[in-house]
Design a protein around this motif. Structure first.
Motif, short mmCIF file in Angstrom:
data_model
loop_
_atom_site.label_atom_id
_atom_site.label_comp_id
_atom_site.label_asym_id
_atom_site.label_seq_id
_atom_site.Cartn_x
_atom_site.Cartn_y
_atom_site.Cartn_z
N LEU A 211 74.67 -26.56 19.18
CA LEU A 211 74.22 -27.89 19.59
C LEU A 211 72.76 -28.12 19.21
CD1 LEU A 211 75.90 -28.17 23.12
CD2 LEU A 211 76.48 -29.49 21.07
N ALA A 212 71.96 -27.07 19.33
CA ALA A 212 70.55 -27.18 18.93
C ALA A 212 70.42 -27.32 17.42
CB ALA A 212 69.76 -25.97 19.43
N ALA A 213 71.20 -26.54 16.68
CA ALA A 213 71.12 -26.57 15.21
C ALA A 213 71.52 -27.92 14.66
CB ALA A 213 72.01 -25.47 14.62
N GLU A 214 72.48 -28.58 15.28
CA GLU A 214 72.93 -29.89 14.79
C GLU A 214 72.06 -31.03 15.30
OE1 GLU A 214 76.91 -29.83 16.35
OE2 GLU A 214 76.38 -31.10 18.07
N GLY A 215 71.10 -30.72 16.18
CA GLY A 215 70.18 -31.74 16.66
C GLY A 215 70.65 -32.48 17.90
N SER A 216 71.75 -32.03 18.51
CA SER A 216 72.24 -32.71 19.71
C SER A 216 71.35 -32.45 20.92
CB SER A 216 73.67 -32.28 20.02
OG SER A 216 74.55 -32.70 19.00
N ILE A 217 70.68 -31.29 20.95
CA ILE A 217 69.75 -30.96 22.03
C ILE A 217 68.49 -30.37 21.43
CG2 ILE A 217 71.62 -30.53 23.68
CD1 ILE A 217 71.11 -27.53 23.34
N ASP A 218 67.41 -30.43 22.20
CA ASP A 218 66.20 -29.70 21.87
C ASP A 218 66.23 -28.36 22.60
OD1 ASP A 218 65.11 -31.77 20.30
OD2 ASP A 218 64.33 -32.77 22.08
N TRP A 219 65.79 -27.31 21.94
CA TRP A 219 65.83 -25.98 22.55
C TRP A 219 64.45 -25.35 22.51
CZ3 TRP A 219 68.73 -21.16 20.20
CH2 TRP A 219 68.61 -20.08 21.09
N GLU A 220 63.89 -25.12 23.69
CA GLU A 220 62.64 -24.38 23.83
C GLU A 220 63.01 -22.92 24.06
OE1 GLU A 220 59.71 -25.55 23.38
OE2 GLU A 220 60.14 -27.71 23.34
N ARG A 221 62.78 -22.07 23.06
CA ARG A 221 63.25 -20.69 23.12
C ARG A 221 62.25 -19.79 23.84
NH1 ARG A 221 66.74 -19.71 17.67
NH2 ARG A 221 67.23 -21.88 17.24
N ARG A 222 62.19 -19.95 25.15
CA ARG A 222 61.25 -19.21 25.98
C ARG A 222 61.67 -19.40 27.44
NH1 ARG A 222 58.81 -23.35 28.25
NH2 ARG A 222 58.33 -25.22 27.02
N GLY A 223 60.91 -18.76 28.32
CA GLY A 223 61.15 -18.93 29.74
C GLY A 223 60.63 -20.26 30.26
N TYR A 224 61.03 -20.59 31.47
CA TYR A 224 60.65 -21.85 32.11
C TYR A 224 59.16 -21.87 32.45
CZ TYR A 224 59.84 -24.99 36.04
OH TYR A 224 59.31 -25.93 36.88
N ARG A 225 58.55 -23.06 32.28
CA ARG A 225 57.18 -23.31 32.71
C ARG A 225 57.17 -24.60 33.54
NH1 ARG A 225 54.75 -23.00 26.59
NH2 ARG A 225 55.11 -20.75 26.20
N PRO A 226 56.35 -24.69 34.57
CA PRO A 226 56.31 -25.91 35.39
C PRO A 226 56.08 -27.18 34.57
CG PRO A 226 55.12 -24.16 36.50
CD PRO A 226 55.47 -23.65 35.11
N GLU A 227 55.29 -27.07 33.51
CA GLU A 227 55.01 -28.28 32.70
C GLU A 227 56.24 -28.79 31.97
OE1 GLU A 227 53.01 -24.73 30.50
OE2 GLU A 227 53.34 -25.40 32.58
N ASP A 228 57.31 -27.98 31.92
CA ASP A 228 58.55 -28.46 31.30
C ASP A 228 59.10 -29.68 32.01
OD1 ASP A 228 58.66 -26.48 29.31
OD2 ASP A 228 59.65 -25.06 30.65
N LEU A 229 58.75 -29.86 33.27
CA LEU A 229 59.28 -30.97 34.06
C LEU A 229 58.58 -32.29 33.78
CD1 LEU A 229 59.76 -29.29 37.57
CD2 LEU A 229 61.37 -29.46 35.67
N GLU A 230 57.44 -32.24 33.11
CA GLU A 230 56.70 -33.48 32.85
C GLU A 230 57.54 -34.42 31.98
OE1 GLU A 230 54.02 -34.26 34.41
OE2 GLU A 230 53.98 -32.27 35.36
N GLY A 231 57.70 -35.63 32.47
CA GLY A 231 58.46 -36.63 31.73
C GLY A 231 59.97 -36.50 31.86
N ALA A 232 60.45 -35.53 32.66
CA ALA A 232 61.89 -35.34 32.82
C ALA A 232 62.41 -36.18 33.98
CB ALA A 232 62.23 -33.88 33.03
#
Length: 245
Positions: free
Chosen positions: A82-103
């Motif tokens: 799904l990431a390779a075809e562009g259907s989703i964005d994939w952040e290949r790392r652990g969670y960070r609090p700033e990931d929630l910004e704009g969500a």
């Protein structure tokens, strides 16, 4: 994945009991949930966790046209695709609090209790929607089992008591309320504009649509038989009857 709380199991919630005593789920079945359908198109939705459950949640969000970002160091092949075809964005790392910004919402599907609690607390501080899969006290919304056919969506919830039972009910409903109902919904939607423009009161519009839905012959049965023309005739007859003199 963390299982629902039960006595004797290692604690997986923010109460950090060590060993679960079910404090977190007391009163769960009495919780009066507010049932709503969310419009996710072009809204950023975050999923944390790249396993099978993460895939299930990603697919549900994509079905509602959400703008999905996956956060996970690793992911199963289906999520990689799904990431390779562009259907989703994939952040290949652990969670960070700033990931929630704009969500708009976040769904946590990890097996790390500390990460799950952190996601929940970070989201609560932002007053945003958060669901930690299978950990009810780390959720401010729950996900019902869904029957979806065209524009028709039916949600079944057991307030978290038994997802298996909700899925059984979903399967039974799917057999009963399928394509004919969805097709009728589309056909009725086609005359909503006419009804609003022609019938001046809510009661007039209510009577118009109910005369079709509850009419004789039954429009659902006609659609099951493939007789869409007969349903259009029913709608046209109702329009003639309802049109003010």
């Amino acid at each position: 994945m963390p299982a629902a709380a039960y006595a004797g199991k290692p604690c997986v919630c923010q109460f950090r009991k060590g060993i679960c005593d079910q404090t977190c789920v007391q009163g769960m079945l009495e919780t009066p949930f507010y049932i709503a359908c969310l419009k996710l198109a072009r809204r950023r939705c975050l999923v944390v966790g790249g396993g099978d459950i993460g895939l299930e949640k990603v697919e549900g969000l994509l079905a509602a046209e959400g703008d999905v970002t996956l956060v996970a160091p690793d992911a199963i092949p289906a999520l990689e695709s799904l990431a390779a075809e562009g259907s989703i964005d994939w952040e290949r790392r652990g969670y960070r609090p700033e990931d929630l910004e704009g969500a708009f919402m976040v769904i946590a599907a990890t097996n790390d209790t500390d990460v799950n609690i952190g996601i929940y607390e970070d989201a609560e501080r932002r007053a945003m929607l958060v669901n930690v899969v299978d950990v009810p006290p780390l959720c401010n919304f729950i996900l019902p089992a869904i029957v979806r056919t065209g524009p028709l969506a039916i949600a079944i919830s057991t307030a978290g008591a038994s997802p298996a039972l909700a899925k059984r009910i979903r399967n039974q409903i799917a057999e009963e309320y399928g394509e004919p109902y969805a097709r009728l919904a589309v056909m009725l939607n086609d005359v909503r504009g006419w009804a609003k423009g022609t019938l001046s009161t809510y009661q007039d519009r209510k009577a118009f649509f109910e005369s079709i839905v509850n009419g004789d012959p039954d429009p659902v049965e006609l659609l099951r038989q493939g007789d869409e023309a007969a349903v259009r005739d029913l709608i046209e007859a109702a329009r003639r009857t309802a049109t003010p003199a």
